[in-house]
Design a protein around this motif. Sequence first.
Motif, PDB file in Angstrom:
ATOM      1  N   ILE A 108       0.834  -1.204   0.000  1.00 47.06           N
ATOM      2  CA  ILE A 108       0.000   0.000   0.000  1.00 47.06           C
ATOM      3  C   ILE A 108       0.874   1.262   0.000  1.00 47.06           C
ATOM      4  O   ILE A 108       0.896   2.016  -0.977  1.00 47.06           O
ATOM      5  CB  ILE A 108      -0.936   0.022   1.242  1.00 47.06           C
ATOM      6  N   TYR A 109       1.638   1.469   1.083  1.00 42.71           N
ATOM      7  CA  TYR A 109       2.356   2.731   1.246  1.00 42.71           C
ATOM      8  C   TYR A 109       3.629   2.776   0.403  1.00 42.71           C
ATOM      9  O   TYR A 109       3.919   3.769  -0.247  1.00 42.71           O
ATOM     10  CB  TYR A 109       2.708   2.949   2.720  1.00 42.71           C
ATOM     11  N   GLY A 110       4.405   1.695   0.461  1.00 45.70           N
ATOM     12  CA  GLY A 110       5.680   1.667  -0.257  1.00 45.70           C
ATOM     13  C   GLY A 110       5.470   1.918  -1.741  1.00 45.70           C
ATOM     14  O   GLY A 110       6.204   2.677  -2.377  1.00 45.70           O
ATOM     15  N   TYR A 111       4.411   1.316  -2.254  1.00 44.76           N
ATOM     16  CA  TYR A 111       4.118   1.432  -3.688  1.00 44.76           C
ATOM     17  C   TYR A 111       3.780   2.871  -4.066  1.00 44.76           C
ATOM     18  O   TYR A 111       4.337   3.417  -5.027  1.00 44.76           O
ATOM     19  CB  TYR A 111       2.970   0.481  -4.018  1.00 44.76           C
ATOM     20  N   VAL A 112       2.892   3.477  -3.320  1.00 45.28           N
ATOM     21  CA  VAL A 112       2.493   4.848  -3.648  1.00 45.28           C
ATOM     22  C   VAL A 112       3.696   5.785  -3.521  1.00 45.28           C
ATOM     23  O   VAL A 112       3.931   6.641  -4.371  1.00 45.28           O
ATOM     24  CB  VAL A 112       1.321   5.304  -2.744  1.00 45.28           C
ATOM     25  N   PHE A 113       4.489   5.568  -2.457  1.00 42.13           N
ATOM     26  CA  PHE A 113       5.693   6.384  -2.282  1.00 42.13           C
ATOM     27  C   PHE A 113       6.633   6.211  -3.478  1.00 42.13           C
ATOM     28  O   PHE A 113       7.186   7.175  -4.005  1.00 42.13           O
ATOM     29  CB  PHE A 113       6.395   5.982  -0.984  1.00 42.13           C
ATOM     30  N   LEU A 114       6.766   4.985  -3.906  1.00 43.23           N
ATOM     31  CA  LEU A 114       7.668   4.673  -5.019  1.00 43.23           C
ATOM     32  C   LEU A 114       7.249   5.407  -6.291  1.00 43.23           C
ATOM     33  O   LEU A 114       8.078   5.770  -7.112  1.00 43.23           O
ATOM     34  CB  LEU A 114       7.648   3.158  -5.246  1.00 43.23           C
ATOM     35  N   LEU A 115       5.961   5.629  -6.453  1.00 42.10           N
ATOM     36  CA  LEU A 115       5.479   6.332  -7.641  1.00 42.10           C
ATOM     37  C   LEU A 115       5.588   7.849  -7.491  1.00 42.10           C
ATOM     38  O   LEU A 115       5.832   8.560  -8.460  1.00 42.10           O
ATOM     39  CB  LEU A 115       4.008   5.976  -7.918  1.00 42.10           C
ATOM     40  N   VAL A 116       5.397   8.318  -6.264  1.00 39.67           N
ATOM     41  CA  VAL A 116       5.346   9.769  -6.053  1.00 39.67           C
ATOM     42  C   VAL A 116       6.750  10.372  -5.982  1.00 39.67           C
ATOM     43  O   VAL A 116       7.032  11.391  -6.614  1.00 39.67           O
ATOM     44  CB  VAL A 116       4.557  10.090  -4.760  1.00 39.67           C
ATOM     45  N   PHE A 117       7.627   9.715  -5.227  1.00 34.21           N
ATOM     46  CA  PHE A 117       8.915  10.339  -4.964  1.00 34.21           C
ATOM     47  C   PHE A 117       9.739  10.671  -6.216  1.00 34.21           C
ATOM     48  O   PHE A 117      10.248  11.791  -6.320  1.00 34.21           O
ATOM     49  CB  PHE A 117       9.736   9.510  -3.968  1.00 34.21           C
ATOM     50  N   PRO A 118       9.881   9.753  -7.180  1.00 32.92           N
ATOM     51  CA  PRO A 118      10.703  10.108  -8.337  1.00 32.92           C
ATOM     52  C   PRO A 118      10.173  11.314  -9.105  1.00 32.92           C
ATOM     53  O   PRO A 118      10.954  12.040  -9.715  1.00 32.92           O
ATOM     54  CB  PRO A 118      10.676   8.845  -9.220  1.00 32.92           C
ATOM     55  N   VAL A 119       8.866  11.545  -9.061  1.00 32.72           N
ATOM     56  CA  VAL A 119       8.320  12.731  -9.725  1.00 32.72           C
ATOM     57  C   VAL A 119       8.925  13.971  -9.077  1.00 32.72           C
ATOM     58  O   VAL A 119       9.381  14.906  -9.750  1.00 32.72           O
ATOM     59  CB  VAL A 119       6.778  12.751  -9.633  1.00 32.72           C
TER      60      VAL A 119
END
Lengths: 286, 583
Positions: A108-119
């Motif tokens: 849940i969290y790791g995945y969303v973070f993984l998508l948001v942070f590189p942006v």
Amino acid sequence: MLVRVLLQLTVVVAVMTAVSTAAVVGRDRLSKTRREYRDRLKSAAPITGILAISLLFNSVAREIVPDLSWMIGWEVTEAFYNIEGGFVLWVQSYATPVATTYFSFVYIYGYVFLLVFPVVAYFALSDTRPLRELLTAYTLNYTLGLLCYVLVIAYGPRNMIPELAEALLYDTYPQYQHLTRQVNRNTNVFPSLHTSLSATVAMFAYRTRDVYPKWMLAAIFLAVSVAVSTMYLAIHWTIDVLAGLVLAYVSITLAERFVGRWSASDLIEEWPLVKRFAERWESLRR
Amino acid sequence: MDRESTLENGGVSRRTLLAGAATGLTVATSGCVRQVRSVVNRDTVDHLSVSIATVPADGDRESVQIANLLADNLETVGIDASVNLLAEEEFLRAILVNHDFDLYVGRHPGGTDPDFLYETLHSVYADEPGWQNPFGFTSMTFDDLLERQRVLEGDRRRDVIERIADSVAAEQPFVPVCVPDENRLVREDRFDDWDDHLATRLGYLGLEPLDGDGELRGIITDVRPTQNLNPLSVEYRNRGTIVNFVYDSLGTVAGDEVRPWLASSWEWNGSAATVTIRDDVQWHDGEPLTAADVRFTYRLLEDTSLGDSDVPAPSPRYRGQSSIVDSNAIEVHDERTLTIPMTGSQNVRERAFTVPILPKHVWTERTGGATVPGLPVEQATTTAVVAENVPPIGSGPFQFVDRTGRESILLERFDEHFSRADDELPEATVERFRVAVHPGSPSAIEAIESGSADVTISTLEAYSVDEVTESESVRLLESSSQMFYHVGFNVRNAPFSNPYFRRVVARLLDKERIVDELFGGHASPVATPLAGEWVPDDLEWDGDDPSVPFFGADGQLDESAARTAFEEAGFRYDDDGKLLARY
């Protein structure tokens, strides 16, 4: 219930992103970003718009995809199970409460973070090309993924062999199912978009390793965790994960070509209508 | 001369030889080819391979597990078996409408009166869509028995029903597996008096609100009611609990009896009922509900095209009930009274009062054939059976306000409902009734325990029941159940047309273990689809199925016994141990 879960998700991911930005991006890049953000926004605007449109389209299409795929789709659950047998069960045989907590968190969290942070991280670079490529690759992942969902009807292991593959996430933390059912249906497992988007991010992180060496390590670790979590939680078959990797590769390769080929400025030059629109926009801003 | 003669002789002899050889060859080859023809034109017998249709674990975790167990045991005895997962509405469409299956595992709605077996097994329904005879079972003896139980009363009826039960157990057109416990969770701090069956409309009427809030918050774990509210749609309904809030029926089931509801009374004159509808009843859109609507409903159930279609298009739901009524002979006397001629004994006849009464002014427009431009549509498909029916216009105690697909339905009290004016009848005590969809029982339990909902309208799934923590305000309610899990055979096709084959398959199921392990004990194994007092003594469960006992013990399948049984039934195995069958 959904609101609470969403709020929790937003807060956790915001905190994670803030901490990582401080640790990975650094003060220099941030202050430079403050000066250059207008130009960067401008150059990333077209693809952001396309991504936004494709996400909107996705949310609408999700309503009709199940109906459509039950008419024309290809049912493969049984085939998947026969081909790969018990790999997911083997992964689950290492289940411990700690691992379940970890993988649920990552899913849940790791995945969303993984998508948001590189942006955020790529926005902090003067060269906007990685950012544009990343957003293009996201768009391609979603669009091609949706196409597969229409054509392939497959249920995950937790739906096919509940006596063997435990639905660890939803039995342990039922509240998350409120969230995941907003963005997915239980017949949409091939390919695993969790895997494909995570792998996309990890591959980009590898390419930008000279700029963000620490992020590369974190991204690869997280991406592998996300891919394993989808199987550990019995949400995806191994085949879905492999297909996710293929989708990631295809998306990145195409993104690379598209971003090189069609830049926004060319588009403005070539299409009179777009040009006029861009000029009016410029004059409005002044 | 000699030479000539030799030549001649030679010539003759060569000809003779050729002729002789040709004849011989012809004779020889013709025999040979005939034999080859005899051999070649015999079809090869294939390995039997079957597909078991069922639903995914979301929403019904046990069906797919039973299917997997059965598939494993079929594989063990040399039959290739695969499990085919279909979304709930797709599953029901495949087995009930298209009859496109070999075997399936699912839940049967069952029935309180054994007359439900009439529509379940009568030959006349073998080709109709719906829960009426999805198996395609046909038997003259059976039809005779089913018809006789309809007209007999008392002990004579009981005898016939016992014979039917025994024959069902012997023939196994479907294998009843177990009756799951019906558990629901309610909060008692906001509403009290949860004493009627929560699968019926009465369960949600007459509740006593303990604080001022006028909203009842229910939970379902099935998205289908948010997508379709058509009482005639068999793919989107289980028992129709939600649509029954919106529609009224002439009588309503209370315990074992049918009590007057929309009808204030009915009087029997022979087998015809003269029904009086309550005074001043309205539809939710303000139109008056009259006896003409009632007649229209029974005619619509009989043929949803009302005679317009070349082929009759009977409703896939309420077929058993409507078959009791002679809909064409219904006589409307005035706005409020009508006479409904019926067949059967009184117990059976009262079943006919439980169908939802539909507004004529809404449904007349739906009697035409459903069409999709450019695509062929099955002839007997009328709009009435495929319409989403949103918003539903009923006359029931609650009226539809809004829905959000896959998420929720909002109902509000219908203030003009007759129960509001009649002190004898339980009425809606809440102003609003919000029904939220939860993804599964664990999340529903959490919502009730945390106080964000009042009642689980869907039953709790067996695996989750042990997770419930009862408290002062949270109570687990167990109600009687008529629904049962079963394995259905498509007896239209070989080898399932063979009762001996079906019996051996039935004996591959260890019902006792299924109940213990898959249901965690929250179910009862059964040998018959009948429930309660109607179960004959010789079909009472006694640790194993009295008619089709499991091959083996303690969950361990006795493979050789099962294989021997197949051979005794006339089936053969090849060298690889695979069962051969023509199909």
